[in-house]
Design an enzyme around this catalytic site. Structure first.
Site, short mmCIF file in Angstrom:
data_model
loop_
_atom_site.label_atom_id
_atom_site.label_comp_id
_atom_site.label_asym_id
_atom_site.label_seq_id
_atom_site.Cartn_x
_atom_site.Cartn_y
_atom_site.Cartn_z
N LYS A 1 -25.48 3.49 -35.78
CA LYS A 1 -25.08 4.27 -36.96
C LYS A 1 -25.83 3.83 -38.21
O LYS A 1 -25.93 2.64 -38.48
CB LYS A 1 -23.59 4.09 -37.20
CG LYS A 1 -22.75 4.78 -36.18
CD LYS A 1 -21.30 4.63 -36.52
CE LYS A 1 -20.44 5.48 -35.61
NZ LYS A 1 -19.02 5.21 -35.85
N GLY B 1 -25.75 -8.94 -32.61
CA GLY B 1 -25.42 -9.23 -31.22
C GLY B 1 -26.27 -8.49 -30.21
O GLY B 1 -26.75 -9.06 -29.23
N ARG C 1 -23.96 -18.80 -28.75
CA ARG C 1 -23.25 -19.36 -29.90
C ARG C 1 -22.74 -20.78 -29.64
O ARG C 1 -22.71 -21.60 -30.55
CB ARG C 1 -22.07 -18.45 -30.28
CG ARG C 1 -22.56 -17.20 -30.96
CD ARG C 1 -21.45 -16.26 -31.29
NE ARG C 1 -21.85 -15.37 -32.38
CZ ARG C 1 -21.21 -14.26 -32.69
NH1 ARG C 1 -20.15 -13.89 -32.01
NH2 ARG C 1 -21.63 -13.52 -33.70
N GLY D 1 -22.70 -9.53 -38.30
CA GLY D 1 -22.21 -9.07 -39.60
C GLY D 1 -22.62 -10.00 -40.73
O GLY D 1 -23.00 -9.56 -41.82
P1 AMP Z 1 -25.16 -1.44 -33.92
O1 AMP Z 1 -23.93 -2.18 -33.54
O2 AMP Z 1 -24.95 -0.42 -34.98
O3 AMP Z 1 -26.36 -2.33 -34.17
O4 AMP Z 1 -25.51 -0.57 -32.66
C1 AMP Z 1 -25.81 -1.10 -31.40
C2 AMP Z 1 -25.57 -0.03 -30.39
O5 AMP Z 1 -26.40 1.07 -30.69
C3 AMP Z 1 -25.89 -0.41 -28.98
O6 AMP Z 1 -24.69 -0.50 -28.26
C4 AMP Z 1 -26.75 0.75 -28.47
O7 AMP Z 1 -26.34 1.23 -27.21
C5 AMP Z 1 -26.50 1.80 -29.52
N1 AMP Z 1 -27.57 2.80 -29.57
C6 AMP Z 1 -28.87 2.59 -29.74
N2 AMP Z 1 -29.55 3.76 -29.64
C7 AMP Z 1 -28.65 4.73 -29.40
C8 AMP Z 1 -28.72 6.13 -29.18
N3 AMP Z 1 -29.89 6.76 -29.18
N4 AMP Z 1 -27.58 6.80 -28.97
C9 AMP Z 1 -26.40 6.15 -28.95
N5 AMP Z 1 -26.25 4.83 -29.16
C10 AMP Z 1 -27.37 4.13 -29.37
#
Ligand code: AMP
Length: 397
Positions: free
Chosen positions: A199, A355, A35, A378
Site C-alpha cells: 500500500k 520484515g 531478531r 515500522g
Molecule cells: P508492506 O507491508 O506494505 O511492505 O507490504 C508487503 C506486502 O506487499 C507483501 O506481503 C507482498 O505480498 C505485498 N505485495 C507486493 N506486491 C503486491 C501486489 N502486486 N499485489 C498485492 N500485494 C503485493
C-alpha cells in the site's frame, strides 16, 4: 552516546528490553530468528561481564489484557535457552510478587525472561507506575529493541526515566542508529531508494522525506498500481488505493521538481486470482485486462530497476516488488535482492529494512552480501520519515 562497551556490568542486574517478536509457524517453531541473533552481541557482552539479565519483550498484539496462550513468549524463551546453552528462568506468571522474588534470586550470569510484556495493558499505555514496578526488578536499563523503538511504551521508553544515569542503548540499537544516520546524512551518490509493498498509504511520509535526499526513487509492488491508475492506465483488479491517487500524482510531480528520477514498473506478471497456482499472464505494458491482477514485476521492469541499482553508491530497500510469498511471483523480488547484493559487492552501501524485504533477502540467500539489514520495520520507516523515535529519545534525554 555512551556505549555498553565502555561500561562494566559485572555483578549488576540488567533490565534488557529486546525485540523478540519473531515469526512462528503453527507449531510455534521460529521461522526466522534474525531478531534473536541480532541481539546476541548485547547479551554476550552483558553476560560476559558477569551481569544477570532480566529480559523484557513483547510478542504479537495481545488484545484481551492478561495471559493468552497463543501469544506466550515461552517458545522464544526455550529457543534462547538452546542457543545460549543455559537455563532461562521464564516467569510464566504475571504476578509481580512472584516475578520480584525470582529476580532477587538471580546470580551473576543468570538469565530470566518475563512473559509477553504486552499481557499487561499498562505496557502500551506507557504507564508510569507500571514502568516503576519494572524498574525495581533490576538496577540499570539497556534498550536493544530497535524494532519497538517507535512505540512510547512502558518497557521501551517510560522505564528509562527511572535510570537517569544508568540507561544505555544495546549494541543492536547503536548499530541501527549509526547505519540509518549514515543513510540520511551525507550518503554517497547516486542514492537510490527502492520502495515496494502493498500500500502507498503506509509509505507516503517516507517517500516525502526521502525525496530531498535521493537521486533515484524506484517504486514497485502493489503500491505502484495506485500510481498507474492515477496515470490513466488499466490495472484490472490489481490492489489500488483510489483515495490516494491524487497523492501519487503529487509525489510524481514533487520528484520531478526536485530532479529525482522516478522509476515505476513498465511490464507486469499478472494472475487471475490471488494464489500461487492461479493462471499467469505476462503483460508487456502496464495494461492489465479485466479479471487479472498485477502480482510481480516483469522482466523489462527487473532490467530497468537492476540497471539503476547497479549504478548506485547508496541503496535503501523497503518493501517487495511483488507477492513474493508465492513462489510463482517471487522472481521480481529475488532479482532485486540479487541486484542489491551485486551492487554491494561493487562497493555500494546497502540497507534493507521491513520484515518482508528482510525475509526476501534471507530466503534468497543474499543477506550476507547486504551492508546492513534493519531489524525494525515500522521503526525504520518512522526513522526514515524523519521522526524522533520515543525509544531512542528516552535514552538520549
Ligand atoms: P508492506 O507491508 O506494505 O511492505 O507490504 C508487503 C506486502 O506487499 C507483501 O506481503 C507482498 O505480498 C505485498 N505485495 C507486493 N506486491 C503486491 C501486489 N502486486 N499485489 C498485492 N500485494 C503485493
Amino acid at each position: 552516546m555512551k556505549s555498553i562497551n565502555d561500561v562494566s556490568f559485572s555483578g549488576r542486574k540488567v533490565l534488557l528490553r529486546v525485540d523478540f517478536n519473531v515469526p512462528v509457524d503453527e507449531n510455534k517453531n521460529i521461522t526466522d530468528d534474525t531478531r534473536i541473533r541480532e541481539a546476541m552481541p548485547t547479551i554476550d557482552k552483558l553476560l560476559g561481564d558477569g551481569a544477570a539479565l532480566i529480559i523484557m519483550a513483547h510478542f504479537g498484539r495481545p488484545k484481551k489484557g492478561g495471559f493468552e496462550a497463543d501469544l506466550s513468549l515461552k517458545p522464544v524463551a526455550d529457543y534462547l535457552s538452546r542457543i545460549l546453552d543455559k537455563k532461562v528462568v521464564f516467569t510464566q506468571s504475571l504476578d509481580f510478587g512472584e516475578i520480584s522474588s525470582l529476580a532477587s534470586a538471580l546470580k551473576p550470569g543468570d538469565v530470566m525472561m518475563l512473559e509477553n510484556i504486552r499481557f499487561y495493558p499498562e505496557e502500551t499505555k506507557g504507564d508510569e507506575a507500571f514502568a516503576r514496578k519494572l524498574s525495581q526488578l533490576g538496577d540499570c536499563y539497556v534498550n536493544d529493541a530497535f524494532g519497538a523503538a517507535h512505540r512510547e511504551h512502558a518497557s521501551t521508553a517510560t522505564i528509562a526515566r527511572f535510570f537517569p544515569n544508568d540507561r544505555y542503548f544495546g549494541l543492536l540499537m547503536e548499530n541501527e542508529v549509526r547505519n540509518l544516520n549514515k543513510l540520511m546524512q551525507n550518503p554517497q551518490r547516486p542514492f537510490t531508494a527502492i520502495i515496494g509493498g502493498s500500500k502507498i498509504s503506509s509509505k507516503i511520509d517516507v517517500i516525502k522525506n526521502l525525496l530531498p535526499l535521493v537521486d533515484n526513487l524506484v517504486i514497485g509492488g502493489g503500491m505502484s498500481y495506485t500510481f498507474a491508475k492515477a496515470e490513466g492506465k488499466a490495472i484490472g483488479r490489481s490492489i489500488c488505493e483510489d483515495d490516494k491517487m491524487d497523492i501519487a500524482l503529487e509525489l510524481k510531480a514533487a520528484a520531478k521538481a526536485k530532479g529525482v528520477n522516478l522509476y515505476l514498473p513498465v511490464d507486469i506478471v499478472a494472475g487471475d486470482s490471488f494464489s500461487n497456482d492461479c493462471n499467469v499472464k505476462y503483460c508487456p505494458q502496464v495494461d492489465i485486462p479485466d479479471g487479472w491482477e498485477g502480482m510481480d514485476a516483469g522482466e523489462k521492469t527487473v532490467k530497468l530497476f537492476t540497471d539503476v541499482i547497479m549504478n548506485s553508491k547508496t541503496i535503501l530497500w523497503n518493501g517487495p516488488v511483488g507477492v513474493f510469498e508465492f513462489e510463482t511471483f517471487a522472481k521480481g523480488t529475488d532479482a532485486i535482492a540479487k541486484a542489491v547484493a551485486e551492487a554491494t559487492d561493487k562497493g555500494a552501501f546497502s540497507a534493507v529494512g521491513g520484515g518482508d524485504s528482510v525475509s526476501a533477502v534471507n530466503k534468497s540467500g543474499f543477506a550476507e552480501r547486504i551492508s546492513y539489514i534493519s531489524t525494525g520495520g515500522g521503526a525504520m520507516l518512522e526513522f526514515l520519515e524523519g521522526k524522533v523515535l520515543p525509544g531512542i529519545k528516552a535514552i538520549m534525554d
